[in-house]
Design an enzyme around this catalytic site. Structure first.
Site, PDB file in Angstrom:
ATOM      1  N   TYR A 132       0.868  -1.170   0.000  1.00 28.62           N
ATOM      2  CA  TYR A 132       0.000   0.000   0.000  1.00 28.62           C
ATOM      3  C   TYR A 132       0.907   1.223   0.000  1.00 28.62           C
ATOM      4  O   TYR A 132       1.383   1.665   1.031  1.00 28.62           O
ATOM      5  CB  TYR A 132      -0.930  -0.018   1.214  1.00 28.62           C
ATOM      6  CG  TYR A 132      -1.803   1.212   1.337  1.00 28.62           C
ATOM      7  CD1 TYR A 132      -2.472   1.733   0.242  1.00 28.62           C
ATOM      8  CD2 TYR A 132      -1.954   1.852   2.561  1.00 28.62           C
ATOM      9  CE1 TYR A 132      -3.265   2.856   0.354  1.00 28.62           C
ATOM     10  CE2 TYR A 132      -2.757   2.972   2.693  1.00 28.62           C
ATOM     11  CZ  TYR A 132      -3.401   3.473   1.583  1.00 28.62           C
ATOM     12  OH  TYR A 132      -4.186   4.595   1.694  1.00 28.62           O
ATOM     13  N   ASP A 140      -2.187  -1.493  -4.015  1.00 23.58           N
ATOM     14  CA  ASP A 140      -2.580  -0.120  -4.306  1.00 23.58           C
ATOM     15  C   ASP A 140      -1.310   0.714  -4.366  1.00 23.58           C
ATOM     16  O   ASP A 140      -0.734   1.060  -3.343  1.00 23.58           O
ATOM     17  CB  ASP A 140      -3.532   0.385  -3.221  1.00 23.58           C
ATOM     18  CG  ASP A 140      -3.951   1.831  -3.422  1.00 23.58           C
ATOM     19  OD1 ASP A 140      -3.491   2.460  -4.398  1.00 23.58           O
ATOM     20  OD2 ASP A 140      -4.731   2.339  -2.600  1.00 23.58           O
TER      21      ASP A 140
END
Length: 258
Positions: free
Chosen positions: A106, A147
């Site tokens: 992330y 992500d």
């Protein structure tokens, strides 16, 4: 094998959506981001009831990543990014599962730009690129999944002229992503959808999902040893339309058996 990534934007608040998606789509290996829960509040029982095991790296209120599998044991190999400029943030988890190494990440958002958060994003990206290069040199089947908070090109963002000052579309960030891929990684979704408009994120505001005003910021990168097994890569767009859903869509790649 179906390998997926999904920023759940709060694993407990979105748990019904996550469980529904796991039940309907049955991905084999899943990387989750933005758990927004400490380790003790990860919903492992509900996930195991669907036939998945998991390893997770949580954090109260923010961040947090997890790897799920229904096709074999998960052998955690790394918790935290080497050289992380702020290791208090739970942003990277790595494991061997189903014959491949999976790195779940992330990457920081970086807004507002300029500022300390943007500087942190660039430093984190540099550390991640160094680790990716070390992994790449091992010559193993590896997937770096999650992500990335990066729109690599103008094709990956609705009305790119409106995003020129945003940290997700900054030239420095796009250059960093290009250098990362240039190490020899294959961008699964873009490789199988060249020239197409493909989005993985739709803001909650301004009716973005209904207008198809999205961003492509969730990526699956495959090492040279894994890329030849790539058969399909898609976005589960309809999940974004479910009740109380994340602002991200699940993204997945289908890999042929070794």
């Amino acid at each position: 094998m179906k390998l997926a990534t999904y920023n759940v934007n709060g694993v407990n608040g979105r748990l019904p959506v996550l469980l529904r998606w796991l039940t309907e789509r049955q991905p084999d290996v899943v990387c989750l981001q933005e758990l927004k829960a400490p380790d003790e509040r990860f919903p492992i029982d509900a996930i195991r009831n669907l036939g998945y095991d998991a390893v997770w790296y949580g954090q109260k209120s923010w961040n947090g990543v997890a790897i799920l599998s229904r096709v074999g044991d998960i052998h955690e190999t790394r918790r935290g990014l080497p050289g992380d400029p702020d290791p208090a943030h739970s942003r990277y988890l790595e494991a061997a599962v189903a014959g491949i190494i999976v790195g779940c990440l992330y990457l920081p958002n970086g807004n507002p730009r300029p500022g300390p958060k943007f500087d942190y994003k660039l430093r984190w990206f540099e550390a991640f690129a160094r680790h990716a290069a070390d992994l790449h040199a091992q010559g193993l089947p590896i997937a770096l999944v999650g992500d990335y908070n990066v729109m690599p090109t103008a094709l990956d963002v609705y009305k790119p002229e409106r995003w020129q000052e945003d940290a997700l579309f900054a030239p420095e960030v796009r250059d960093a992503f290009a250098r990362l891929v240039g190490q020899g990684w294959t961008d699964a979704l873009r490789t199988l959808h060249p020239g197409e408009t493909v989005y993985t994120f739709f803001d909650y505001f301004r009716n973005a999902y209904a207008r198809n005003a999205g961003l492509r910021i969730d990526h699956i990168l495959l090492s040279p040893q894994l890329a030849p097994r790539l058969r399909q890569a898609e976005v589960d767009l309809e999940v974004r339309g479910w009740e109380k859903t994340s602002d991200h869509c699940p993204v997945w790649a289908e890999l042929a058996d070794a």
